[in-house]
Design an enzyme around this catalytic site. Structure first.
Site, mmCIF file in Angstrom:
data_model
loop_
_atom_site.group_PDB
_atom_site.id
_atom_site.type_symbol
_atom_site.label_atom_id
_atom_site.label_comp_id
_atom_site.label_asym_id
_atom_site.label_seq_id
_atom_site.Cartn_x
_atom_site.Cartn_y
_atom_site.Cartn_z
ATOM 1 N N THR A 1 0.858 -1.289 -0.147
ATOM 2 C CA THR A 1 -0.025 -0.092 -0.010
ATOM 3 C C THR A 1 0.853 1.287 0.135
ATOM 4 O O THR A 1 2.115 1.288 -0.223
ATOM 5 C CB THR A 1 -1.035 -0.125 1.177
ATOM 6 O OG1 THR A 1 -1.811 0.957 1.131
ATOM 7 C CG2 THR A 1 -0.367 -0.073 2.615
ATOM 8 N N LYS B 1 3.755 1.328 -3.674
ATOM 9 C CA LYS B 1 3.131 0.614 -4.805
ATOM 10 C C LYS B 1 3.981 0.778 -6.107
ATOM 11 O O LYS B 1 3.968 -0.165 -6.994
ATOM 12 C CB LYS B 1 1.717 1.155 -5.355
ATOM 13 C CG LYS B 1 0.830 0.823 -4.195
ATOM 14 C CD LYS B 1 -0.811 1.252 -4.504
ATOM 15 C CE LYS B 1 -1.626 0.806 -3.676
ATOM 16 N NZ LYS B 1 -3.186 1.223 -3.983
ATOM 17 N N ASP C 1 -6.282 -3.634 -8.157
ATOM 18 C CA ASP C 1 -7.493 -2.575 -7.842
ATOM 19 C C ASP C 1 -8.393 -2.411 -9.061
ATOM 20 O O ASP C 1 -9.405 -2.377 -8.983
ATOM 21 C CB ASP C 1 -6.499 -1.055 -7.675
ATOM 22 C CG ASP C 1 -5.999 -1.019 -6.671
ATOM 23 O OD1 ASP C 1 -6.725 -1.494 -5.624
ATOM 24 O OD2 ASP C 1 -5.038 -0.092 -6.039
ATOM 25 N N GLY D 1 -2.735 7.851 -8.863
ATOM 26 C CA GLY D 1 -2.312 6.359 -8.639
ATOM 27 C C GLY D 1 -3.744 5.563 -8.903
ATOM 28 O O GLY D 1 -3.746 4.667 -9.998
ATOM 29 N N ARG E 1 -7.438 18.242 -12.017
ATOM 30 C CA ARG E 1 -6.878 19.654 -11.428
ATOM 31 C C ARG E 1 -5.655 20.003 -12.129
ATOM 32 O O ARG E 1 -5.748 21.195 -12.778
ATOM 33 C CB ARG E 1 -6.776 19.806 -9.780
ATOM 34 C CG ARG E 1 -6.260 20.833 -9.443
ATOM 35 C CD ARG E 1 -6.085 20.918 -8.015
ATOM 36 N NE ARG E 1 -5.044 19.816 -7.445
ATOM 37 C CZ ARG E 1 -4.563 19.589 -6.142
ATOM 38 N NH1 ARG E 1 -5.097 20.343 -5.401
ATOM 39 N NH2 ARG E 1 -3.886 18.704 -5.779
#
Ligand code: NAP
Length: 288
Positions: A66, A70, A106, A133, A155
């Site tokens: 985590t 990563k 993920d 990510g 952004r």
């Protein structure tokens, strides 16, 4: 009971104290009666190589990885799965001869979560909020599962542009476009599946949202926020108030963990009953 032959797995991160993975993975093992244990390991940023060598020597079967390791763990792996290479992040390691193979669960976890809620990707016009990510995994999944179009709003426009360029090249289709976050009024379609991957609105900033304008939410038929604390983010609230459907990120977290558990225990499939029970436990834990 944990025997002397138990399969040992764990999670490395910095910090890892907040991780829900030990609760989830140890529950899977207990519910299935497996000789398996999962432990948290806090690893400093400059200790990744030593940690990998150490856990290999200690006989660890697998690991979750985590924040913030990563990407930085990738040079120390023996092999890396194609999806993880494309996403440029690894969150699961499986022991192989001489080291570990890295995976990213993920993208597949997010897809299973959507499927579980009956949300289709194929043929959909999609919005991706964020280009960090987690957005990379979401972008990969949307491309792989054949979304019709994907607009990334971020952004920092350059990051969205880079991600769109990478994904279009990888899949050989020019369906992903980048847009500065503030240009959302220029969106061309009326009905989007939106995946919110910015960190805006995460506890304790629960009243924050990347786009405040209620007009924007009228264009979203389904909004998935990958944040899971709070249970209902401001983004989700605004989607619901505009009569859209909203889902939080807890199922993504659960399914990425299930896919990791299944990689470590290839003969095992986690049942719906166990998934429901673990979701209930995690919701209780998150309530505090
Ligand atoms: P990250 O790499 O740091 O990316 C953060 C993203 O949020 C970037 O796109 C960033 O935009 C944007 N952002 C941050 N502050 C902003 C602001 N004030 N206004 C507008 N945009 C802003 O983080 P990440 O690893 O992708 O994680 C993002 C979130 O996903 C976190 O809340 C994390 O907990 C969650 N997550 C959930 C799961 C799950 O299993 N459910 C898995 C992974 C991550 P810029 O590019 O402009 O900086």
């Amino acid at each position: 009971m944990i025997s002397g032959n138990a399969k040992v797995c764990g999670v490395i991160g910095n910090p890892v104290g907040h991780s829900l993975s030990p609760l989830m993975q140890n529950y899977f093992a207990e519910a299935l009666g497996l000789d398996f244990i999962y432990v948290p390991c806090n690893v400093k940023n400059n200790q990744i190589e030593a940690a990998i060598q150490g856990i290999y020597a200690l006989g660890f079967w697998g690991l979750n990885v985590t924040v913030p390791h990563k990407q930085s763990i990738m040079p120390y792996l023996k092999e890396i799965d194609q999806a993880a290479l494309s996403i440029q992040a690894v969150n699961t390691l499986v022991r192989i001869d001489g080291g570990y193979k890295g995976y990213n669960t993920d993208a597949a976890g997010l897809y299973r979560a959507l499927k579980g809620h009956g949300i289709e990707v194929e043929g959909q016009d999609c919005l991706l909020l964020g280009a960090g990510g987690a957005a990379k995994a979401a972008a990969y999944m949307l491309m792989e599962k054949k979304a019709r179009s994907i607009t990334i709003l971020n952004r920092t426009f350059e990051k969205a542009e880079t991600l769109a360029g990478e994904m279009n090249r990888l899949f050989g289709r020019e369906i992903m476009t980048a847009m500065p976050l503030g240009d959302y009024e220029m969106l061309k379609k009326d009905s989007y599946l939106a995946i919110q991957t910015t960190s805006v609105g995460m506890h304790p900033q629960v009243d924050a949202v990347a786009i405040e304008d209620r007009e924007f939410y009228k264009k979203i038929h389904t909004g998935v926020d990958i944040i899971y604390t709070p249970k209902e983010t401001r983004f989700m609230k605004l989607v619901r108030e505009a009569n859209g459907r909203a889902v939080n990120g807890l199922d993504m977290l659960i399914y990425q963990g299930i896919i990791a558990f299944e990689l470590w225990n290839p003969k095992i499939q986690i049942s719906k009953e166990i998934t429901d029970k673990v979701r209930q436990m995690m919701e209780e834990k998150l309530k505090g």
